[in-house]
Design a protein around this motif. Structure first.
Motif, PDB file in Angstrom:
ATOM      1  N   SER A   1      -1.311 -10.642  -0.444  1.00 38.07           N
ATOM      2  CA  SER A   1      -0.416  -9.485  -0.490  1.00 38.07           C
ATOM      3  C   SER A   1       1.030  -9.883  -0.749  1.00 38.07           C
ATOM      4  CB  SER A   1      -0.522  -8.691   0.818  1.00 38.07           C
ATOM      5  OG  SER A   1      -0.181  -9.510   1.927  1.00 38.07           O
TER       6      SER A   1
ATOM      7  N   CYS B   1       0.834  -1.216   0.000  1.00 37.65           N
ATOM      8  CA  CYS B   1       0.000   0.000   0.000  1.00 37.65           C
ATOM      9  C   CYS B   1       0.860   1.254   0.000  1.00 37.65           C
ATOM     10  CB  CYS B   1      -0.932  -0.001   1.211  1.00 37.65           C
ATOM     11  SG  CYS B   1      -2.200  -1.278   1.175  1.00 37.65           S
TER      12      CYS B   1
ATOM     13  N   ASP C   1      -3.886  -1.347  -3.424  1.00 39.03           N
ATOM     14  CA  ASP C   1      -4.513  -0.462  -2.449  1.00 39.03           C
ATOM     15  C   ASP C   1      -4.914  -1.244  -1.197  1.00 39.03           C
ATOM     16  OD1 ASP C   1      -6.904  -1.827  -3.096  1.00 39.03           O
ATOM     17  OD2 ASP C   1      -7.376  -0.364  -4.653  1.00 39.03           O
ATOM     18  N   SER C   2      -5.465  -0.539  -0.252  1.00 45.42           N
ATOM     19  CA  SER C   2      -5.776  -1.130   1.055  1.00 45.42           C
ATOM     20  C   SER C   2      -6.896  -2.163   0.976  1.00 45.42           C
ATOM     21  CB  SER C   2      -6.153  -0.030   2.056  1.00 45.42           C
ATOM     22  OG  SER C   2      -7.248   0.736   1.557  1.00 45.42           O
TER      23      SER C   2
ATOM     24  N   SER D   1       2.289   1.838  -3.512  1.00 45.97           N
ATOM     25  CA  SER D   1       1.267   1.858  -4.569  1.00 45.97           C
ATOM     26  C   SER D   1       1.307   0.648  -5.486  1.00 45.97           C
ATOM     27  CB  SER D   1       1.407   3.143  -5.420  1.00 45.97           C
ATOM     28  OG  SER D   1       1.310   4.282  -4.620  1.00 45.97           O
TER      29      SER D   1
ATOM     30  N   THR E   1      -6.966  -4.685  -0.906  1.00 47.85           N
ATOM     31  CA  THR E   1      -6.404  -5.975  -1.328  1.00 47.85           C
ATOM     32  C   THR E   1      -6.492  -6.986  -0.190  1.00 47.85           C
ATOM     33  OG1 THR E   1      -4.899  -4.832  -2.827  1.00 47.85           O
ATOM     34  CG2 THR E   1      -4.332  -7.103  -2.232  1.00 47.85           C
TER      35      THR E   1
ATOM     36  N   SER F   1       1.559   8.253   2.304  1.00 48.53           N
ATOM     37  CA  SER F   1       1.764   6.852   1.947  1.00 48.53           C
ATOM     38  C   SER F   1       3.022   6.271   2.579  1.00 48.53           C
ATOM     39  CB  SER F   1       1.843   6.709   0.426  1.00 48.53           C
ATOM     40  OG  SER F   1       0.662   7.153  -0.189  1.00 48.53           O
TER      41      SER F   1
END
Length: 1183
Positions: A963, A949, A955-956, A952, A958, A1024
């Motif tokens: 992951s 995240c 995104d959150s 980039s 996912t 971020s």
């Protein structure tokens, strides 16, 4: 599939990369099928509906492009040529059967494809190359950029690979190229969103079947049926790839493919050998292989014939040898023609060649300027004889020059060109396409390397040195932006010794003009080539051009050829009845701001020639500083007020002709306030100084000086002042500096029967308005030379020279013509007398209304003019903002038959914005997750989710379970080393960290100003990245400088480099459409209710509102939308058809391009694609 052969073949990584590339192209072709079918049908219908075609059909099957065509087919041929991107000679008419153009869409489409498709008539018969060439060559598709051409190059690399192998780096690059095209087409083809997944799925199957154990994948057993299905998929992919390749070979060696492709018979033999070694492919491709073998036999026979012919030619040459000229004879004819051009001889005295055949060959003679020269030797061919006699003629003519002491001819002969008795002068221009690269030396940082590279580029262009505090990069960027060149592409190379090299690639057209003109067209082109060489000698790696050079066109072409660049393109304009105005020459006013000095006219007889040359100082866009390009070996500029310039022709009064002039002044000034106790106070004080300089009327009660200035600049489309603050810490005071620039245009008020006098009157008006801005005293009425006075005041401030433009009006009556500042650039309170009659309408559009039209809610700002009558109320109507035309959009309206009064295109405008990019280069970075978890598996997943995240990758939203796999897959695809996992704690809680991360991430932001865009981008980066370094998610401060300091401090604290920030302007096109009582019909549904829902969905689609036709609430959504807009509801009625319905509606809405683009042209093309997508809903067949 043969297990031994296939596993051996597919065990080669480079062969698998080749197969992956060909399959990605095949998947792309399948995804765009429906889009191509529909667009081809739409394009064909648009041609059929043309008035000259009118849906007629051809009944003559004998029509042939190379032989004869009926009148209808000739019209079709003309329309097809008009939509072709390229020269007419490159259209492949052999593909077409002209008598079917009016009935079959693919017969028209095949004209834009490569050769070899004469018998094909449906999508399934065309390979991906044919489809991509159709999209690239046909203007109907209008896909901006080079995305399609790049994918065609990918296809050529794969099909022409001699060993069927592609490296991993090339495969990744090809994959990226295909995805770039898919992203560009996604707004038109939603199905392309899944292209990457399909390609990745195939690649995974290919790798899984031959790189992993056949019975287990990701810890799960794979059944035999799945294994067999995967193998069948690979079989089909291989067979299709080889079928396409064999078809390509057959087409090329039959002479039915692109002539630029290098044909190698050994490649065909290599393919046959490969198939012979892989019997499983040979069996499955039996018919195709037989065709290939037949073609190979033809090639062998052809080679044998060529070999025999070569032997015969060699024997003939041994028997009869041509005489040998002193030097290479191939250019003597060209030199003779150039000699005649330099002498300015009339064309009837130019060389006329003739040849006489003798027993042993040919002997030639030539007539030049009334003299006849005969060859002395016999040649086997006519060309050699012509070259020999041309050599003799040149030598004799040069001897005659020496004996008569005739001065040598020069390409630049202004005296001769001025004395033309015909009154016709040619002015040439040349466009050079540059595609060059410059590099810096090795530097210790990216920033240092970047500045060093831009310094090299600055030296090549020979631009004036940057101002104090200005970088070479900023200077070049401003120069390229001003000239609308594509900005240089920056590429960094990291060396083993931790140094960096920056490479800049620059491309784009540069246009140059001749300065004197000539009575001969070719001579004008030579002079334009000379100007180009004077400017580009540094860029083309050559010495400065010498004035003794005679063939400047040849010299320019040779220099470009040495660098592998395109040949220059020349264009010549013929001028007659040249007036006596004085305009200097130089580089194109559209493409360069050259400071080419041009000496004054020696005598008044030369004024006609000078009036048609190009202004030395080009008008720059608002907000741009001038960039000057000095030209070597030209005299210094002289003041126009010198004695020679003061000599004027006797004034000729022409009662029927009046000249009206305007002058444009580019201001680039700054004002500063005194020291103030706060920034707010300093800002208001600075704007008060600016208000005094502009002499605008005082602010109303409650209005600030800043709002007055802002209203003034908004109203006149001027770039707003840039505010900079200087804070003194010792006494806590602040100073505000305002920088403003832009063009201001002024008009003469009375006109004159003499052109120069009209320019002086325009200059006087400018001086009356700008005396305060130019830091000078008010202009005196006793002054006579207003043009010189204006230029001197601008020169003192280091500003550009004014630019004059004069128009001639005939049959001027007694009405007054108003003068003042341009209505586009200022809201001057210059008085306007009574309205002139319609003969004066054009002139009046350039004068000033007393009250400019301001945005709603704002008071008008008036600019009083010194020594002019008091302002009076204007009776002239307010003028609308001019439209921006786009022929492609007009064509689209014609395709869908959208015409007034039911459909109107009311306005098309451009929105401007700024885009900022913040580049973060992470090197050996550590991602720390301070949160503890019950087991290592959960800690690992959460940490990868945190990292993905932050940079980039996703995104959150996912799924944390995927992951880690997604991050690893992303790093592998980009050839990056995987992060190293590190755990703390032997019992729970467990902590996970990712170490040795090397990754580059870019965060972007956009805003209406550079500061706003920079602030948004920096806030995105800070928000971020802060969790990555163990901080809570930070939003940052309210100013870009403070956020940048926060981000830099956080990066330095973790041993990382400062962010690299870049800014660029972006544009968005929008258009306002008005539908009035427009009728939409539907006849493709099973019930009338379904038909009305279908119509509702189509209207919403036209308006850009997402909906589904089978949505039960779609009718309500449509009604709600019209209620919210305070518009009358659409009226639904039944049609004569059984289940048909129609809707009648009126609506006005604005349609924007889907994305902000780097250039206005790209934004227009983006808007065109959006309109195509919207207008699809108007066609019942497409929905």
């Amino acid at each position: 599939m043969s297990s031994t052969q296939s596993y051996t073949r597919l065990g080669d990584e480079k062969y698998k990369n080749w197969l992956k590339t060909t399959k990605s192209l095949s998947i792309l072709r399948d995804c765009i099928k429906d889009y191509i079918e529909k667009e081809t049908e739409t394009y064909h219908n648009s041609l059929r509906n043309k008035p000259e075609l009118n849906g007629q059909t051809c009944n003559k099957k004998t029509c042939d492009v190379k032989k004869s065509l009926c009148e209808l087919c000739k019209c079709w041929k003309k329309e097809i040529e008009a939509k072709y991107n390229g020269g007419r000679n490159s259209i492949h008419w052999d593909n077409c059967r002209p008598h079917l153009w009016s009935t079959e869409k693919w017969e028209v489409a095949k004209a834009y494809m490569p050769r070899g498709h004469n018998k094909h008539c449906q999508f399934s018969q065309f390979d991906v190359s044919a489809i991509l060439n159709l999209m690239s060559s046909c203007k109907h598709f209008n896909i901006p950029g080079k995305c399609v051409t790049n994918v065609i190059n990918v296809r050529n690399c794969a099909m022409h690979s001699p060993d069927l192998k592609i490296s991993k780096e090339d495969m990744i690059r090809h994959h990226k190229t295909v995805l770039e095209l898919a992203k560009k087409l996604e707004p038109l083809i939603p199905g392309l969103k899944g292209l990457e997944k399909k390609i990745t799925k195939f690649n995974n199957i290919l790798d899984r079947n031959f790189n992993e154990a056949p019975c287990e994948v990701d810890g799960q057993q794979v059944d035999l049926q799945t294994k067999k299905t995967d193998q069948d998929l690979l079989d089909r992919a291989e067979q299709q790839a080889f079928k396409d390749m064999i078809e390509d070979f057959i087409s090329r060696f039959d002479g039915n493919q692109d002539e630029n492709v290098e044909e190698k018979p050994q490649d065909m033999k290599s393919l046959l050998d490969f198939l012979d070694q892989n019997k499983d492919l040979l069996v499955n491709l039996g018919p195709e292989v037989e065709k290939l073998k037949e073609m190979q036999a033809k090639v062998d026979q052809h080679e044998e014939q060529i070999h025999n012919l070569a032997d015969r030619v060699e024997n003939l040459e041994k028997g009869t040898l041509d005489p040998v000229l002193p030097v290479n004879p191939l250019r003597f004819k060209n030199h003779l023609y150039e000699y005649c051009r330099a002498k300015k001889w009339p064309e009837d005295k130019w060389p006329v060649f003739a040849e006489f055949q003798e027993a042993q060959g040919y002997r030639a003679e030539v007539k030049v300027n009334g003299q006849t020269f005969k060859g002395t030797k016999v040649f086997n061919d006519k060309k050699g004889a012509h070259q020999e006699v041309a050599y003799i003629a040149l030598e004799q003519l040069k001897l005659q020059d020496d004996s008569t002491d005739e001065p040598s001819s020069s390409v630049t002969q202004p005296e001769a060109s001025c004395s033309s008795s015909s009154g016709i002068t040619f002015f040439g221009k040349v466009t050079v396409d540059l595609d060059q690269e410059v590099s810096s030396d090795r530097c210790s940082s990216d920033e240092e390397a970047t500045e060093a590279a831009y310094k090299v580029l600055w030296e090549r262009f020979r631009i004036s040195a940057p101002a104090k505090g200005q970088t070479y990069r900023l200077l070049i960027m401003e120069y390229f932006h001003t000239q609308r060149f594509q900005k240089p592409t920056e590429h960094f190379v990291q060396n083993d010794d931790d140094t960096t090299i920056c490479k800049l690639k620059l491309i784009g057209p540069f246009t140059f003009y001749d300065k004197d003109g000539s009575t001969k067209k070719k001579q004008a082109e030579q002079q334009a080539a000379k100007v180009a060489l004077q400017h580009l000698s540094g860029i083309l790696h050559g010495a400065p051009i010498s004035d003794t050079e005679k063939n400047f066109k040849g010299e320019l072409k040779e220099r470009l050829d040495k660098l592998g660049l395109k040949s220059p393109v020349y264009d010549t304009e013929k001028k007659t009845e040249i007036s006596d105005e004085h305009v200097t020459s130089g580089i194109s006013s559209d493409l360069a701001t050259s400071a080419v000095p041009v000496s004054q006219a020696a005598e008044k007889d030369h004024s006609e020639l000078k009036s048609k040359t190009i202004s030395t100082t080009a008008q720059l866009p608002s907000g741009q500083d001038p960039v000057r390009v000095p030209v070597p070996a030209l005299p210094d500029p002289q003041e126009s007020s010198s004695s020679a310039a003061q000599k004027k022709k006797p004034k000729i009064e022409c009662p029927g002709i009046t000249f009206f002039s305007k002058v444009t002044v580019d201001l680039d000034q700054e004002v500063a306030s005194d020291r103030c106790s706060s920034k707010e106070e300093a800002t208001e004080a600075a704007y008060k100084v600016l208000w005094e300089r502009f002499r605008i009327s005082a602010p109303a009660e409650g209005q600030t000086y800043r709002s007055v200035i802002m209203n003034h600049f908004d109203t006149n489309d001027l770039q707003k002042p840039t505010e900079e603050f200087v804070v003194v810490d010792d006494d806590s005071t602040a100073t505000c500096i305002l920088k403003f620039h832009g063009p201001f245009t002024f008009y003469d008020k009375d006109g004159s029967t003499n052109k120069r006098q009209a320019e002086h009157q325009a200059a006087k008006v400018a001086l009356q308005h700008l005396s305060g801005i130019l830091n000078g005293a008010p202009i005196s009425d006793t002054e006579k030379n207003f043009k010189v006075e204006l230029k001197e005041r601008l020169d003192k401030l280091g500003l550009k020279s004014p630019v004059y433009d004069t128009k001639q009006k005939t049959e001027i009556r007694d009405e007054h013509v108003t003068s003042g500042i341009s209505s586009d650039l200022a809201t001057s309170a210059v008085p306007v007398s009574q309205a002139a009659e319609k003969d004066h309408s054009e002139l009046k559009s350039k004068t000033i209304s007393t009250t400019a039209q301001l945005p709603s809610g704002q008071d008008p700002v008036r600019v009083p003019v010194p020594a002019l009558p008091d302002p009076q109320e204007s009776s002239s109507p307010q003028r609308k903002k001019p439209r921006i035309d786009c022929p492609e959009i007009k064509d689209l309206f014609n395709v869908y038959n959208l015409k007034p009064p039911h459909v109107k295109m009311e306005n098309m405008t451009c929105n401007e914005n700024f885009k900022c990019s913040v580049e973060i280069n992470l090197e050996k970075c550590t991602c720390v997750n301070k949160q503890g978890y019950d087991n290592k598996k959960e800690a690992t997943r959460k940490t990868y989710l945190l990292f993905g995240c932050a940079v980039s990758i996703f995104d959150s939203s996912t799924d944390e379970k995927t992951s880690s796999a997604k991050v690893k897959q992303f790093f592998s695809q980009n050839s990056l080393p995987l992060p190293q996992e590190d755990f703390e704690g032997s019992v729970k809680p467990f902590y996970c960290s990712l170490k040795n991360i090397s990754y580059k991430v870019i965060y972007t932001g956009q805003g209406s100003s550079e500061g706003e865009a920079k602030l948004v981008a920096l806030q995105n980066a800070l928000r971020s990245l802060s969790p990555l370094f163990g901080y809570d998610s930070l939003t940052g401060a309210d100013s870009a400088e403070e956020v940048q300091n926060q981000l830099s401090s956080m990066l330095k604290g973790s041993g990382q480099k400062d962010p690299v920030i870049s800014l660029m302007p972006v544009e968005q096109a929008n258009i306002q459409l008005s539908f009035c009582d427009y009728t939409l019909k539907c006849s493709c549904q099973n019930t009338k209710r379904a038909a009305r829902n279908h119509l509702s969905a189509r209207i919403l689609g036209l308006l850009g509102v997402n909906s589904e036709a089978n949505d039960v609430s779609v009718r309500n959504r449509l009604d709600d939308w019209f209620k919210q807009q305070n518009l009358p509801q659409p009226v639904f009625e039944d049609t004569e058809e059984v289940l048909g319905a129609k809707a009648i509606f009126s609506v006005r809405f604005t349609c924007n391009s889907s994305e902000w683009e780097d250039s206005w042209d790209t934004a227009k093309m983006n808007l065109l694609q959006v309109l195509k997508q919207r207008f699809r809903f108007l066609d019942d067949k497409n929905n």
